[in-house]
Motif scaffolding. Sequence first.
Motif, PDB file in Angstrom:
ATOM      1  N   TYR A 180      16.494  -9.349  -1.694  1.00 46.05           N
ATOM      2  CA  TYR A 180      15.684  -9.498  -3.039  1.00 46.05           C
ATOM      3  C   TYR A 180      14.190  -9.160  -2.904  1.00 46.05           C
ATOM      4  O   TYR A 180      13.723  -8.211  -3.849  1.00 46.05           O
ATOM      5  CB  TYR A 180      15.680 -11.110  -3.499  1.00 46.05           C
ATOM      6  CG  TYR A 180      14.762 -11.111  -4.767  1.00 46.05           C
ATOM      7  CD1 TYR A 180      15.376 -11.034  -5.981  1.00 46.05           C
ATOM      8  CD2 TYR A 180      13.547 -11.771  -4.793  1.00 46.05           C
ATOM      9  CE1 TYR A 180      14.764 -11.295  -6.958  1.00 46.05           C
ATOM     10  CE2 TYR A 180      12.859 -11.750  -5.889  1.00 46.05           C
ATOM     11  CZ  TYR A 180      13.463 -11.549  -7.173  1.00 46.05           C
ATOM     12  OH  TYR A 180      12.863 -11.911  -8.525  1.00 46.05           O
ATOM     13  N   ALA A 181      13.653  -9.241  -1.862  1.00 44.78           N
ATOM     14  CA  ALA A 181      12.170  -8.989  -1.881  1.00 44.78           C
ATOM     15  C   ALA A 181      12.075  -7.480  -1.832  1.00 44.78           C
ATOM     16  O   ALA A 181      10.891  -6.689  -2.102  1.00 44.78           O
ATOM     17  CB  ALA A 181      11.515  -9.735  -0.630  1.00 44.78           C
ATOM     18  N   SER A 203      13.764  -5.306  -3.273  1.00 44.96           N
ATOM     19  CA  SER A 203      14.213  -4.532  -4.563  1.00 44.96           C
ATOM     20  C   SER A 203      13.091  -5.058  -5.550  1.00 44.96           C
ATOM     21  O   SER A 203      13.266  -4.547  -6.688  1.00 44.96           O
ATOM     22  CB  SER A 203      15.556  -4.799  -4.812  1.00 44.96           C
ATOM     23  OG  SER A 203      15.759  -6.473  -5.145  1.00 44.96           O
ATOM     24  N   ARG A 204      12.600  -5.788  -5.339  1.00 49.90           N
ATOM     25  CA  ARG A 204      11.285  -6.057  -6.416  1.00 49.90           C
ATOM     26  C   ARG A 204      10.041  -5.890  -5.781  1.00 49.90           C
ATOM     27  O   ARG A 204       9.387  -6.109  -4.870  1.00 49.90           O
ATOM     28  CB  ARG A 204      11.269  -7.741  -6.833  1.00 49.90           C
ATOM     29  CG  ARG A 204      12.725  -8.197  -7.170  1.00 49.90           C
ATOM     30  CD  ARG A 204      12.921  -7.785  -8.600  1.00 49.90           C
ATOM     31  NE  ARG A 204      14.167  -8.632  -9.067  1.00 49.90           N
ATOM     32  CZ  ARG A 204      15.148  -8.047  -9.141  1.00 49.90           C
ATOM     33  NH1 ARG A 204      15.484  -7.152  -8.684  1.00 49.90           N
ATOM     34  NH2 ARG A 204      16.050  -8.712  -9.595  1.00 49.90           N
ATOM     35  N   PRO A 205       9.038  -5.542  -6.866  1.00 51.41           N
ATOM     36  CA  PRO A 205       7.672  -4.786  -6.558  1.00 51.41           C
ATOM     37  C   PRO A 205       6.657  -5.984  -5.874  1.00 51.41           C
ATOM     38  O   PRO A 205       6.006  -5.569  -5.120  1.00 51.41           O
ATOM     39  CB  PRO A 205       7.128  -3.966  -7.602  1.00 51.41           C
ATOM     40  CG  PRO A 205       8.054  -4.484  -8.724  1.00 51.41           C
ATOM     41  CD  PRO A 205       9.313  -5.108  -8.278  1.00 51.41           C
ATOM     42  N   ARG A 206       6.882  -7.160  -6.694  1.00 47.98           N
ATOM     43  CA  ARG A 206       5.716  -7.984  -6.205  1.00 47.98           C
ATOM     44  C   ARG A 206       6.278  -9.067  -5.341  1.00 47.98           C
ATOM     45  O   ARG A 206       5.402  -9.764  -4.597  1.00 47.98           O
ATOM     46  CB  ARG A 206       5.310  -8.856  -7.421  1.00 47.98           C
ATOM     47  CG  ARG A 206       4.598  -7.914  -8.468  1.00 47.98           C
ATOM     48  CD  ARG A 206       3.904  -8.780  -9.628  1.00 47.98           C
ATOM     49  NE  ARG A 206       3.497  -7.958 -10.595  1.00 47.98           N
ATOM     50  CZ  ARG A 206       2.895  -8.266 -11.579  1.00 47.98           C
ATOM     51  NH1 ARG A 206       2.997  -9.666 -12.079  1.00 47.98           N
ATOM     52  NH2 ARG A 206       2.415  -7.595 -12.393  1.00 47.98           N
ATOM     53  N   ALA A 207       7.449  -9.139  -4.941  1.00 48.26           N
ATOM     54  CA  ALA A 207       8.128 -10.278  -4.082  1.00 48.26           C
ATOM     55  C   ALA A 207       7.670 -10.036  -2.511  1.00 48.26           C
ATOM     56  O   ALA A 207       7.300 -11.224  -2.179  1.00 48.26           O
ATOM     57  CB  ALA A 207       9.717 -10.206  -4.145  1.00 48.26           C
TER      58      ALA A 207
END
Length: 94
Positions: free
Chosen positions: A77-78, A80-84
């Motif tokens: 998840y992290a 694939s997400r910009p802020r994670a």
Amino acid sequence: MGQERGEGLRLARLLIVLSSLAPLFVLMAIRGNSLLRPSAFESLAELNQRVLESVPENVAAIASDLLFVDFSGVEDYAKSRPRAPSYLASIRSQ
């Protein structure tokens, strides 16, 4: 050990501040503002890349402290997400 935690917190705060300013830099660049140089974007990209590369290490550190939580999908998840990745670094530093 207390000093190391403070250093990590400062780094996490810096990362969060820089990530929140990124849209402003993009808008200024689109409008043709000459204050920003391409090297500023390159250094920002390198910082984001370093935070992204630290995701597995951050997830492992958090998971070792919270044994009752399943972190199996957090790393994917992290990535694939910009802020994670920045959030993970912040959580780890706490």
